[in-house]
Design a protein around this motif. Structure first.
Motif, PDB file in Angstrom:
ATOM      1  N   ALA A  24       1.161   6.988  -0.014  1.00 48.49           N
ATOM      2  CA  ALA A  24       1.933   8.153  -0.458  1.00 48.49           C
ATOM      3  C   ALA A  24       1.032   9.131  -1.212  1.00 48.49           C
ATOM      4  CB  ALA A  24       3.096   7.706  -1.343  1.00 48.49           C
ATOM      5  N   ARG A  25       0.132   8.604  -2.028  1.00 45.21           N
ATOM      6  CA  ARG A  25      -0.747   9.487  -2.806  1.00 45.21           C
ATOM      7  C   ARG A  25      -1.677  10.281  -1.889  1.00 45.21           C
ATOM      8  NH1 ARG A  25      -5.877   8.165  -6.585  1.00 45.21           N
ATOM      9  NH2 ARG A  25      -6.069  10.252  -7.495  1.00 45.21           N
ATOM     10  N   GLU A  79       2.392   3.022  -2.236  1.00 51.53           N
ATOM     11  CA  GLU A  79       2.061   4.029  -3.258  1.00 51.53           C
ATOM     12  C   GLU A  79       0.724   4.701  -2.947  1.00 51.53           C
ATOM     13  OE1 GLU A  79       3.924   4.968  -5.772  1.00 51.53           O
ATOM     14  OE2 GLU A  79       5.460   3.404  -5.885  1.00 51.53           O
ATOM     15  N   PRO A 115       8.694   5.907  -1.746  1.00 51.76           N
ATOM     16  CA  PRO A 115       7.573   6.827  -1.955  1.00 51.76           C
ATOM     17  C   PRO A 115       6.956   7.337  -0.648  1.00 51.76           C
ATOM     18  CG  PRO A 115       6.998   4.575  -2.646  1.00 51.76           C
ATOM     19  CD  PRO A 115       8.458   4.598  -2.394  1.00 51.76           C
ATOM     20  N   ASP A 116       6.885   6.460   0.355  1.00 59.37           N
ATOM     21  CA  ASP A 116       6.266   6.854   1.623  1.00 59.37           C
ATOM     22  C   ASP A 116       7.068   7.940   2.328  1.00 59.37           C
ATOM     23  OD1 ASP A 116       3.817   6.139   2.529  1.00 59.37           O
ATOM     24  OD2 ASP A 116       4.497   4.572   3.908  1.00 59.37           O
ATOM     25  N   HIS A 164       0.808  -1.219   0.000  1.00 56.17           N
ATOM     26  CA  HIS A 164       0.000   0.000   0.000  1.00 56.17           C
ATOM     27  C   HIS A 164       0.842   1.270   0.000  1.00 56.17           C
ATOM     28  CE1 HIS A 164      -4.387  -1.002   0.807  1.00 56.17           C
ATOM     29  NE2 HIS A 164      -3.812  -2.170   0.616  1.00 56.17           N
TER      30      HIS A 164
END
Length: 199
Positions: free
Chosen positions: A98-99, A95, A133-134, A93
Motif C-alpha cells: 500500500a505504501r 501495508e 489498506p491495499d 505485506h
C-alpha cells in the motif's frame, strides 16, 4: 515529439517480475530504458537486459527527483510492487505494498513534474481487493495517476514462468506474463484512462 529511437522510458520496478520482461521488449522497440531498482545487486542484470541501471529507493524523494531529472524521460512507467517471494505471505505485506502505491507513486509523479511532466503510466490490479489498506491504496494510485493525465495499467493475475502462478492457471481476470509485457509496450501512447490487461 522525438522519434521512437530517441524516446526515453524511466522504468520503476525494472527488476521485478514484469520489469525483467519489459526491458528487452522496450529496447527492441527502440526505446532508451532507464531501469530503476532499489537493489545494487540487480544492476548487472538490468545492464544485461539492455537498460541503463539506476539504483534508487522510491521513498528517497530527493534522490528520486534527481535521478529522474538526470535521465530526462519521455515516459515514466511505474511497475513497482512490494510483494514477498512466497505467495502465502502476501497478507503480511499489505501495508508495504500500500505504501509503494501511495507514497511511492506520489514521489514518482512529483519527480515527473519536476522533469517536464513526461507521460505517466502506473500498474494496478484488475480484480476487486478486499476492504483494507491495499484497496484504498489502489484507489489512490488510480486517482492520482488519472489526475496527471496518465494511464492506469490494470493487470489480471500474472501467470507463467517466474510468477506466483507457474503451474495451474489462476482464475480470471488473468494474463500470461509475457503477453502482459507485450501489451504494456503497445500502451505507452494510450490516451489517459484505465486499461484492463487480461488474456
Amino acid at each position: 515529439m522525438p522519434s521512437t529511437n530517441e524516446r526515453r522510458v524511466f522504468l520503476a520496478g525494472a527488476s521485478g517480475v514484469i520489469g525483467r520482461r519489459l526491458v528487452p521488449r522496450l529496447v527492441e522497440a527502440g526505446y532508451v530504458v532507464g531501469g530503476m531498482t532499489r537493489s545494487p545487486g540487480n544492476a548487472d542484470l538490468l545492464r544485461r537486459l539492455g537498460a541503463e541501471p539506476i539504483v534508487c529507493d522510491v521513498f528517497d524523494r530527493e534522490r528520486l527527483i534527481q535521478v529522474v531529472g538526470d535521465f530526462a524521460p519521455d515516459v515514466i512507467l511505474n511497475e513497482l510492487t512490494d510483494l514477498p517471494d512466497d505467495v502465502e505471505s502476501i497478507g503480511d505485506h499489505a501495508e508495504l505494498n500500500a505504501r509503494i502505491r501511495t507514497e511511492g507513486n506520489q514521489n514518482l509523479i512529483e519527480a515527473g513534474r519536476k522533469s517536464g511532466s513526461p507521460r505517466y503510466l502506473a500498474q494496478t490490479v484488475a480484480w476487486q481487493l478486499p476492504d483494507g489498506p491495499d484497496a484504498l491504496a489502489v484507489a489512490e494510485l488510480e486517482r492520482s495517476t488519472l489526475a496527471e493525465g496518465g494511464v492506469v495499467l490494470s493487470y489480471g493475475q500474472f501467470y507463467g514462468p517466474g510468477t506466483y502462478n507457474e503451474g495451474p492457471v489462476p482464475a480470471e481476470p488473468r494474463v500470461q506474463i509475457d503477453r502482459a509485457a507485450e501489451l504494456t509496450v503497445e500502451l505507452l501512447d494510450a490516451p489517459s484512462g484505465v486499461v484492463v490487461i487480461t488474456d
